[in-house]
Design an enzyme around this catalytic site. Structure first.
Site, PDB file in Angstrom:
ATOM      1  CE  LYS A   3       7.849   7.392  -4.782  1.00 27.86           C
ATOM      2  NZ  LYS A   3       8.236   6.778  -6.069  1.00 27.86           N
ATOM      3  N   GLY A  51       2.680   3.692   1.436  1.00 26.96           N
ATOM      4  CA  GLY A  51       3.288   3.939   2.741  1.00 26.96           C
ATOM      5  C   GLY A  51       3.810   5.348   2.887  1.00 26.96           C
ATOM      6  CG  ASP A  74      10.872   8.355   6.888  1.00 25.03           C
ATOM      7  OD1 ASP A  74      10.424   7.870   5.821  1.00 25.03           O
ATOM      8  OD2 ASP A  74      11.914   9.038   6.928  1.00 25.03           O
ATOM      9  N   GLY A  75       7.511   7.502   5.957  1.00 28.07           N
ATOM     10  CA  GLY A  75       6.555   8.167   5.065  1.00 28.07           C
ATOM     11  C   GLY A  75       7.147   9.326   4.276  1.00 28.07           C
ATOM     12  NE  ARG A 111       3.683   8.360  -8.726  1.00 37.86           N
ATOM     13  CZ  ARG A 111       4.219   7.247  -8.206  1.00 37.86           C
ATOM     14  NH1 ARG A 111       5.491   6.961  -8.413  1.00 37.86           N
ATOM     15  NH2 ARG A 111       3.503   6.447  -7.468  1.00 37.86           N
ATOM     16  N   GLY A 134       0.822  -1.209   0.000  1.00 31.19           N
ATOM     17  CA  GLY A 134       0.000   0.000   0.000  1.00 31.19           C
ATOM     18  C   GLY A 134       0.853   1.255   0.000  1.00 31.19           C
ATOM     19  CG  ASP A 158       5.116  -3.354  -5.204  1.00 31.59           C
ATOM     20  OD1 ASP A 158       5.701  -4.390  -5.541  1.00 31.59           O
ATOM     21  OD2 ASP A 158       5.667  -2.422  -4.600  1.00 31.59           O
TER      22      ASP A 158
HETATM   23  P1  AMP Z   1       8.889   1.327  -3.562  1.00 32.80           P
HETATM   24  O1  AMP Z   1      10.144   0.528  -3.398  1.00 32.80           O
HETATM   25  O2  AMP Z   1       9.099   2.817  -3.509  1.00 32.80           O
HETATM   26  O3  AMP Z   1       8.078   0.910  -4.735  1.00 32.80           O
HETATM   27  O4  AMP Z   1       8.037   1.024  -2.239  1.00 32.80           O
HETATM   28  C1  AMP Z   1       7.639  -0.258  -1.851  1.00 32.80           C
HETATM   29  C2  AMP Z   1       6.712  -0.150  -0.666  1.00 32.80           C
HETATM   30  O5  AMP Z   1       7.371   0.434   0.459  1.00 32.80           O
HETATM   31  C3  AMP Z   1       5.478   0.696  -0.896  1.00 32.80           C
HETATM   32  O6  AMP Z   1       4.423   0.130  -0.185  1.00 32.80           O
HETATM   33  C4  AMP Z   1       5.876   2.028  -0.332  1.00 32.80           C
HETATM   34  O7  AMP Z   1       4.781   2.808   0.036  1.00 32.80           O
HETATM   35  C5  AMP Z   1       6.705   1.606   0.881  1.00 32.80           C
HETATM   36  N1  AMP Z   1       7.690   2.629   1.281  1.00 32.80           N
HETATM   37  C6  AMP Z   1       8.819   2.963   0.608  1.00 32.80           C
HETATM   38  N2  AMP Z   1       9.487   3.929   1.275  1.00 32.80           N
HETATM   39  C7  AMP Z   1       8.774   4.230   2.379  1.00 32.80           C
HETATM   40  C8  AMP Z   1       8.936   5.149   3.460  1.00 32.80           C
HETATM   41  N3  AMP Z   1       9.995   5.961   3.555  1.00 32.80           N
HETATM   42  N4  AMP Z   1       7.980   5.167   4.419  1.00 32.80           N
HETATM   43  C9  AMP Z   1       6.921   4.347   4.347  1.00 32.80           C
HETATM   44  N5  AMP Z   1       6.709   3.462   3.370  1.00 32.80           N
HETATM   45  C10 AMP Z   1       7.615   3.397   2.393  1.00 32.80           C
HETATM   46 MG    MG Z   2       6.422   1.142  -5.548  1.00 32.12          MG
END
Ligand code: AMP
Ligand code: MG
Length: 499
Positions: free
Chosen positions: A115, A94, A127-128, A178, A92, A254
């Site tokens: 983002k 994050g 940390d979002g 985005r 989801g 994803d």
């Molecule tokens: P990504 O590798 O950017 O495609 O992210 C894979 C998953 O990790 C997704 O569910 C993102 O929302 C979550 N995610 C990546 N970085 C963070 C972050 N700094 N804080 C929270 N969730 C994250």
């Molecule tokens: Mg992703």
């Protein structure tokens, strides 16, 4: 005019409205000091927004998440995903939020999302947040892909937040706004399939059909038609990546959008010397997402999508499997056909002849044997067509250590050109329209990010962005942007996920 109307977004939020249960309504985090780094004015205008009004402190507030514009319904989307082959049932958004959807000036529905806008119910340990470097990287790469004519999400804005994020070196925090045709992923289907929620799956599939594949609704089997359309878009997308030398780097399910756009620029990079084994991502130890594996991985991801669609495709599971397998089995041929068509264009061939595949493979083999730069080699071929004795043609020859192998291949290519007669100037021009001069060279990208992150100097970023937005035209004074990094600095070049 009151301030509010200047930055009005005409939101029409079909996802929020029609897909209750597929997301968590959520608010972006407040940040100390939003500042606009870059607004994509052309894209803002295309979205029907007032670029002038948005390129302001108020716009920075909006894109940093401090002010939710009227009509937005911020939400975190639920999805699952296979990451490097292993299934995570709950990923989801994050650190992202969909603000809402607008209808652009061409009548297309586009998502606007943030983002790096803070923690959500899907953040797990994260940390979002997003750091400035990866935000600028996604901006540059996405806009470069768009200029190359490759379907992609776009960057609407990059803002800094005024806080440091907890990453190596405590870099500035940032948010990327985005734009996407939608953010529905293979993983979105997997989320509901994993929970056995067939009704929800059907709702999602119907939504995707209405949004992306309305003609599928009229097919004998709408869900099979949907799957077919998604496979076709992916075959075309991966073809374009391969023809451009693009390596996504993290083709988890994803990160595969049903819209057929390239999404989630993390450790992506363009290949320099032609080599199918090229991998840049620091976490891709097995080379699962290597350049040459991308078509096979796309098919693997589509098989995961197919699994989720089985109950919708046919009540009898054996029959459902047979139906989706038949579609899936067409993927390698569809890909191969698109790729060969694209290679013909890159080689300046107008017709289709039996031996074109062997001809194209022969060139690639020569590039690989001699570690020749992929982008420059194809661009240089056009010079051999309309200015064979000139300095550019000489420059191309100089890239090959063994020119006899090159000459052998050139003789075959020249003979082949004779089969579709065309003035040299016309052939060369057609080739220059599909073989870029400029791609985001890794050292240029790093240099632009470093200047911004370490010194707050955005000039290299702006300069690079300008060059990359016209990739097919040789621009005066920009020759250095066409050059790969010196081999020594490229050795062991690694990219990192944008987390
Ligand atoms: P990504 O590798 O950017 O495609 O992210 C894979 C998953 O990790 C997704 O569910 C993102 O929302 C979550 N995610 C990546 N970085 C963070 C972050 N700094 N804080 C929270 N969730 C994250
Ligand atoms: Mg992703």
């Amino acid at each position: 005019m009151p301030l509010e109307t200047d930055v009005a977004f005409r939101f029409d939020n079909s996802y929020a409205r029609e897909l209750t249960g597929f997301y968590a309504p959520w608010q972006p985090a407040q940040v100390p000091q939003p500042a606009m780094v870059k607004l994509n004015r052309a894209l803002a205008t295309e979205l029907g927004l007032d670029a002038e009004a948005l390129d302001s402190p108020e716009g920075a507030d909006i894109f940093a998440g401090n002010r939710v514009p009227d009509g937005a319904q911020p939400l975190a989307q639920a999805y699952a995903g296979h990451q490097f082959g292993g299934f995570s049932p709950q990923l989801g958004d994050g650190r992202a939020l969909l603000l809402g959807e607008v209808i652009d000036v061409h009548g297309r529905r586009r998502d606007i999302a943030l983002k790096g806008s803070g923690r959500t119910p899907f953040s797990r340990g994260g940390d979002g947040k997003a750091a400035l470097g990866p935000v600028l990287r996604e901006y540059l790469m996405g806009e470069a892909m768009h200029a190359l004519g490759i379907p992609t999400t776009r960057a609407l804005a990059a803002v800094t937040t005024g806080e440091k994020v907890r990453r190596d070196g405590a870099p500035p925090g940032a948010v990327l706004a985005r734009v996407a045709a939608s953010h529905i992923r293979v993983g979105t289907f997997q989320f509901f399939a994993a929970q056995g929620e067939e009704l929800q799956l059907k709702k999602l599939a119907d939504y995707v059909i209405a949004r992306h594949d309305p003609e599928a609704a009229h097919a004998a089997n709408p869900y099979l038609a949907l799957f077919q359309a998604v496979c076709e878009r992916q075959a075309q997308l991966v073809t374009q990546w391969m023809l451009a030398g693009f390596i996504h780097g993290v083709m988890n399910t994803d990160n595969m959008a049903l819209s057929g756009e390239t999404i989630d620029y993390g450790p992506c990079a363009f290949m320099d010397p032609y080599d199918p084994a090229t991998v840049f991502s620091s976490i891709d130890h097995q080379g699962r997402y290597a350049y040459g594996n991308q078509p096979a991985i796309a098919r693997w991801n589509l098989a995961r999508l197919a699994e989720t669609l089985l109950p919708l495709v046919h009540a009898d599971s054996d029959q459902a499997v047979a139906l989706v397998t038949e579609v899936l089995d067409l993927f390698p041929d569809r890909y191969q056909q698109h790729w060969l068509d694209g290679m013909r264009r890159k080689l300046g061939l107008a017709s289709a002849q039996q031996d074109d595949l062997v001809l194209a493979q022969g060139f690639l083999a020569t590039l690989q044997d001699q570690a020749v730069d992929y982008t420059q080699a194809f661009r240089g071929l056009a010079d051999l067509v309309d200015a064979p004795g000139g300095p550019e043609a000489d420059a191309l020859r100089a890239r090959f250590s063994d020119t006899s192998a090159l000459d052998t291949w050139l003789a075959r290519w020249q003979a082949r050109q004779g089969q579709d007669a065309m003035p040299a100037a016309q052939r060369a021009q057609a080739m220059r329209q599909v073989n870029p001069v400029y791609i985001p060279r890794n050292h240029r990208v790093e240099e632009a990010l470093a200047a911004a992150v370490e010194r707050g100097d955005y000039a290299p970023f702006e300069r690079l962005l300008a060059v990359l937005s016209r990739p097919f035209y040789a621009q005066a004074g920009s020759a250095a942007y066409a050059e790969p990094a010196p081999a020594a600095t490229q050795q062991g070049y690694r990219t990192f996920c944008g987390t």
